[in-house]
Enzyme design. Structure first.
Site, PDB file in Angstrom:
ATOM      1  N   TYR A 293       0.848  -1.192   0.000  1.00  0.00           N
ATOM      2  CA  TYR A 293       0.000   0.000   0.000  1.00  0.00           C
ATOM      3  C   TYR A 293       0.886   1.246   0.000  1.00  0.00           C
ATOM      4  O   TYR A 293       0.747   2.132   0.824  1.00  0.00           O
ATOM      5  CB  TYR A 293      -0.931  -0.010   1.222  1.00  0.00           C
ATOM      6  CG  TYR A 293      -2.227   0.731   0.999  1.00  0.00           C
ATOM      7  CD1 TYR A 293      -3.230   0.190   0.203  1.00  0.00           C
ATOM      8  CD2 TYR A 293      -2.459   1.965   1.584  1.00  0.00           C
ATOM      9  CE1 TYR A 293      -4.423   0.852   0.002  1.00  0.00           C
ATOM     10  CE2 TYR A 293      -3.646   2.646   1.402  1.00  0.00           C
ATOM     11  CZ  TYR A 293      -4.632   2.084   0.602  1.00  0.00           C
ATOM     12  OH  TYR A 293      -5.820   2.748   0.395  1.00  0.00           O
ATOM     13  N   GLY A 294       1.831   1.246  -0.985  1.00  0.00           N
ATOM     14  CA  GLY A 294       2.774   2.354  -1.055  1.00  0.00           C
ATOM     15  C   GLY A 294       2.521   3.258  -2.227  1.00  0.00           C
ATOM     16  O   GLY A 294       1.759   4.220  -2.145  1.00  0.00           O
ATOM     17  N   VAL A 295       3.146   2.964  -3.395  1.00  0.00           N
ATOM     18  CA  VAL A 295       3.065   3.851  -4.561  1.00  0.00           C
ATOM     19  C   VAL A 295       1.828   3.563  -5.399  1.00  0.00           C
ATOM     20  O   VAL A 295       0.987   4.429  -5.618  1.00  0.00           O
ATOM     21  CB  VAL A 295       4.341   3.717  -5.416  1.00  0.00           C
ATOM     22  CG1 VAL A 295       4.244   4.589  -6.663  1.00  0.00           C
ATOM     23  CG2 VAL A 295       5.567   4.140  -4.592  1.00  0.00           C
ATOM     24  N   GLN A 296       1.678   2.318  -5.872  1.00  0.00           N
ATOM     25  CA  GLN A 296       0.552   1.959  -6.734  1.00  0.00           C
ATOM     26  C   GLN A 296      -0.638   1.389  -5.961  1.00  0.00           C
ATOM     27  O   GLN A 296      -1.782   1.472  -6.419  1.00  0.00           O
ATOM     28  CB  GLN A 296       0.999   0.940  -7.792  1.00  0.00           C
ATOM     29  CG  GLN A 296       1.788   1.522  -8.950  1.00  0.00           C
ATOM     30  CD  GLN A 296       0.933   2.359  -9.886  1.00  0.00           C
ATOM     31  OE1 GLN A 296      -0.275   2.197  -9.968  1.00  0.00           O
ATOM     32  NE2 GLN A 296       1.582   3.280 -10.595  1.00  0.00           N
TER      33      GLN A 296
ATOM     34  N   HIS B  11       4.950  -3.775 -12.769  1.00  0.00           N
ATOM     35  CA  HIS B  11       6.310  -3.493 -13.225  1.00  0.00           C
ATOM     36  C   HIS B  11       6.942  -4.834 -13.586  1.00  0.00           C
ATOM     37  O   HIS B  11       6.753  -5.823 -12.871  1.00  0.00           O
ATOM     38  CB  HIS B  11       7.091  -2.805 -12.104  1.00  0.00           C
ATOM     39  CG  HIS B  11       8.437  -2.273 -12.498  1.00  0.00           C
ATOM     40  ND1 HIS B  11       8.763  -1.917 -13.791  1.00  0.00           N
ATOM     41  CD2 HIS B  11       9.546  -2.022 -11.744  1.00  0.00           C
ATOM     42  CE1 HIS B  11      10.006  -1.469 -13.817  1.00  0.00           C
ATOM     43  NE2 HIS B  11      10.504  -1.534 -12.601  1.00  0.00           N
TER      44      HIS B  11
ATOM     45  N   GLY C 133       0.619   6.148  -8.885  1.00  0.00           N
ATOM     46  CA  GLY C 133      -0.660   5.769  -8.311  1.00  0.00           C
ATOM     47  C   GLY C 133      -1.493   6.978  -7.938  1.00  0.00           C
ATOM     48  O   GLY C 133      -2.722   6.947  -8.023  1.00  0.00           O
TER      49      GLY C 133
ATOM     50  N   GLU D 255      12.498   6.413 -16.534  1.00  0.00           N
ATOM     51  CA  GLU D 255      12.711   7.006 -15.217  1.00  0.00           C
ATOM     52  C   GLU D 255      14.080   7.676 -15.125  1.00  0.00           C
ATOM     53  O   GLU D 255      14.214   8.762 -14.555  1.00  0.00           O
ATOM     54  CB  GLU D 255      12.603   5.936 -14.138  1.00  0.00           C
ATOM     55  CG  GLU D 255      11.198   5.423 -13.917  1.00  0.00           C
ATOM     56  CD  GLU D 255      11.177   4.185 -13.028  1.00  0.00           C
ATOM     57  OE1 GLU D 255      10.079   3.802 -12.605  1.00  0.00           O
ATOM     58  OE2 GLU D 255      12.258   3.594 -12.769  1.00  0.00           O
TER      59      GLU D 255
END
Length: 348
Positions: free
Chosen positions: A38-41, A124, A153, A212
């Site tokens: 439950y971090g970036v995406q 990814h 996200g 990136e």
């Protein structure tokens, strides 16, 4: 699936018109989608899926900041929020959205719950493409699929709430059930994709790592800093150097060429700007293309992935990262930027 022509090259694309949300719900009506991480995406994808009417649960380490963030977002412990292992046991589709480094660390705990017929979903291609380095090798009797939104996200969620969609790529690494295609497309529509274009895990990670480090973050920061420094070295004040380097680009020009293209931008600026841009485009291209070629080569041969794995696995990684980010944050250019942003009309 539609075949669309992109600059003379035909590609496979799935749109909402041919695969509407109602169809996606029907495809996944008997599935439990477990969001691991439950971090970036994780937040954007899980909340969009939930709001779109899918059966979603979240798996996260109990007691951490992200556990509390999930609760704040409406996930209920024991009902829709669980420890990672329990979420994996309950899920028929496991969306593996931890960071690349965390995926490597947690993988032995995840693999135990990949029983026949389940689907393992990535956003990814890193873990699978470099599986000899990550040791992320799924069992042969599960689907292995990918939906990679072309943005953060946060952007995915914001655009969803605005009624828009963020384009995504999709890929199938392993089709064990014969349903991998309908599963991956339904999930792509469910998370809020505007449209989905076909790729492979390898192409996704190669393009993503190059992007990136290139024009999305690394190259753009390098170019901005170089121009800012030249202006400052020639007597321009910080505010003028920042406005000419960053503010005009992001606030005036980027929205216009995002909407209409750089070709339109060239055709609709002053003749002086046109002439200079056309003349200097070539030298900048020639100067930077060898760097991009070297970058792509490092991505393709695995060196860039290994650097990330080695660095991110160090015990003091977070401390070192914060020092680097602090230096960037406290540089003159971005301290000037903080002041300039406060002076924007919407902030006054």
């Amino acid at each position: 699936m539609a075949v669309m022509n992109f600059g003379g090259v035909e590609e496979n694309v799935v749109t909402r018109d041919e695969f509407p949300l109602e169809k996606a719900r029907e495809v996944l009506k008997n599935e439990v989608i477990a969001i691991i991480g439950y971090g970036v995406q994780g937040p954007g994808q899980s909340l969009n899926l939930r709001d779109n009417g899918f059966n979603v649960i979240v798996g996260q380490r109990k007691g951490g900041k992200t556990w509390e963030k999930a609760i704040a977002d409406g996930w209920v412990p024991g009902e829709t929020l669980f420890e990672i292992e329990e979420a994996c046991q309950r899920g028929t589709i496991i969306q593996y959205l931890l960071s690349d480094a965390a995926q490597i660390e947690v993988w032995p705990r995840i693999k135990a719950y990949l029983t026949p017929g389940k689907a393992l979903y990535f956003s990814h291609g890193f873990g699978i493409t470099y599986k000899e380095r990550t040791n992320i090798i799924p069992p042969a009797d599960v689907d292995v699929i990918l939906v990679a939104p072309k943005g953060s996200g946060t952007s995915l969620r914001r655009m969803f709430l605005e009624g828009r969609g963020l384009n995504s790529s999709y890929a199938i690494f392993q089709d064990a059930t014969g349903r991998a295609f309908e599963r991956v497309v339904a999930l792509g529509i469910g998370v809020g994709s505007g449209y989905l274009f076909e790729t492979t895990f390898k192409k996704e990670v190669y393009s993503d790592l190059t992007g990136e480090r290139g024009t999305l973050m690394g190259a753009i920061q390098g170019l901005l800093l170089a121009q800012y420094e030249v202006l400052r070295e020639n007597g321009h004040e910080p505010s003028e150097a920042f406005n000419e380097t960053v503010e005009e680009l992001t606030q005036s020009l980027m929205p216009l060429f995002a909407e209409n293209g750089m070709d339109w931008m060239y055709a609709n600026c002053s003749t002086t700007a046109q002439r200079g841009a056309l003349d200097w485009m070539g030298p900048f291209h020639d100067a930077t293309k060898p760097v991009f070629q070297k970058l792509y080569s490092e991505v393709a041969n695995g060196n860039e992935a290994q650097r990330s794995i080695d660095t991110n696995s160090k015990p003091n990684y977070r401390e070192g990262l914060e020092e680097e980010l602090k230096a960037l944050r406290e540089s003159e250019m971005w301290r000037t930027g903080a002041v300039v942003r406060k002076l924007r009309p919407e902030n006054n």
